[in-house]
Design a protein around this motif. Structure first.
Motif: not given
Length: 376
Positions: A314-318
């Motif tokens: 999720n951090d990567y997506i953001l």
């Protein structure tokens, strides 16, 4: 972008606890000629006083750093901004357009008063939009449209789709229905320290009307605290295209685009010869299809590690959609998953994809599979 000077970290006072205590104790023993044992009351009192002095050193260092732009925060950052006549952007409410539909054609004009409240469907009246002005629906017409503003500031009023703001809270004669004709947007939280610091840094560029790149970036970001990045291009001589990106990688709606347009086209800011256009960034879609495993040796921690790996994704997506022109980079995704203690990672997608300077990467529905435990 204007070149940003890289400077080393600065420390105004030394507050290495062990070093200070050790050197101070040695100095005391040399001056008094006495060896202080660990249980000696004088030693305990001395060390307690030295700890207070160390705390003062930490405070002095912190307060002195607050005078410098890279370290300043909160109200100190506001004071630094005032030197450049730059003020922190305050929270703003979301806006939209409301269409009021009459139940029948009337032979007389119908008035929709300013301040009429229209609630969001299933929001229990906690969020509603208020008409900004009084409008008159002429005789024979069946509808009228008026701009409206949310009752709350911040991003909570954003993202309500067309038709979702449809509960008339102040009943009006002959009004059969009301709904928003544009997605609600433009609401923003108070400007963060990081965003404010960046605007202060590029503020000197705004002092000129000769058209420097960062001047357009500065004035575009000044339109809303929800803008985290601005892309620029000059497809033709004297033509400037400004492309804002919102917090969380969100695509700006028309309300934000209009606000940016007004900001960058002010006659005191825009060079007379420039034709300035504002548009939303183009989204480059990509898939996430990954499978990961956790070490057999960490079976007892597997639930925590699984949660951490999913959070890393999720951090990567953001991260991927928080900047214009950021290429889709699976290597970054894999690195984050390994850092979260996955033992093996299988990535079907994404694959490396170049993203244009006026584009932003947007994920489709991720497919994340936990493959279970595996040997190192």
């Amino acid at each position: 972008m204007a070149q940003q000077i890289t400077l080393p970290d600065i420390q105004f006072t030394d507050y290495d606890v062990q070093k200070i205590l050790s050197e101070s104790l040695v100095s005391l023993q040399n001056k008094t000629g006495k060896v202080y044992e660990k249980a000696d009351p004088d030693r305990i009192l001395f060390l307690a006083l030295m700890n207070e002095i160390i705390q003062l050193r930490v405070l002095i260092d912190r307060e002195k750093k607050a005078d410098l732009l890279p370290y300043a925060a909160g109200v100190m950052l506001d004071y630094i901004g005032s030197l450049y006549k730059v003020e922190r952007l305050q929270a703003e409410p979301a806006t939209t357009q409301l269409r009021f539909n009459l139940s029948t054609q009337l032979s007389t004009a119908s008035t929709i008063p300013g301040g009429t409240r229209v609630g969001v469907q299933n929001a229990d009246g906690s969020i509603y939009f208020t008409t900004n002005q009084t409008i008159i629906i002429p005789p024979g017409s069946l509808f009228g449209t008026v701009p409206a503003t949310a009752n709350v500031t911040g991003e909570s009023g954003n993202g309500f789709s067309i038709g979702q703001v449809n509960t008339l809270m102040d009943p009006l004669a002959f009004v059969a229905s009301v709904s928003n004709t544009t997605e609600t947007g433009g609401g923003s939280n108070i400007e963060s320290d990081d965003a404010f610091r960046e605007r202060i840094r590029i503020a000197p560029e705004s002092f000129s009307t000769a058209g420097p790149r960062d001047a357009y970036v500065y004035w575009a970001k000044s339109a809303s605290s929800s803008i985290i990045d601005v892309g620029l291009s000059t497809p033709n001589p004297y033509e400037v295209v400004v492309v804002p990106l919102l917090t969380g990688g969100n695509i700006p709606g028309q309300e934000v685009l209009d606000a940016v347009y007004e900001s960058v086209n002010d006659r005191t800011r825009r060079p007379l010869t420039d034709l300035v256009k504002v548009q939303a960034p183009a989204a480059v879609s990509y898939d996430i299809n990954v499978k990961f495993y956790i070490s057999q040796d960490k079976a007892a921690e597997s639930q925590t590690i699984e949660s951490n790996v999913r959070q890393a994704i999720n951090d990567y997506i953001l991260w991927q959609k928080s900047k214009l022109g950021r290429d889709i980079n699976p290597t970054n995704l894999i690195g984050r998953m390994y850092a979260a203690k996955a033992i093996r990672v299988e990535v079907v997608s994404p694959v490396f994809t170049e993203v244009g300077q006026l584009e932003v990467a947007h994920e489709t529905t991720p497919n994340i599979v936990y493959g279970g435990l595996a040997n190192d």
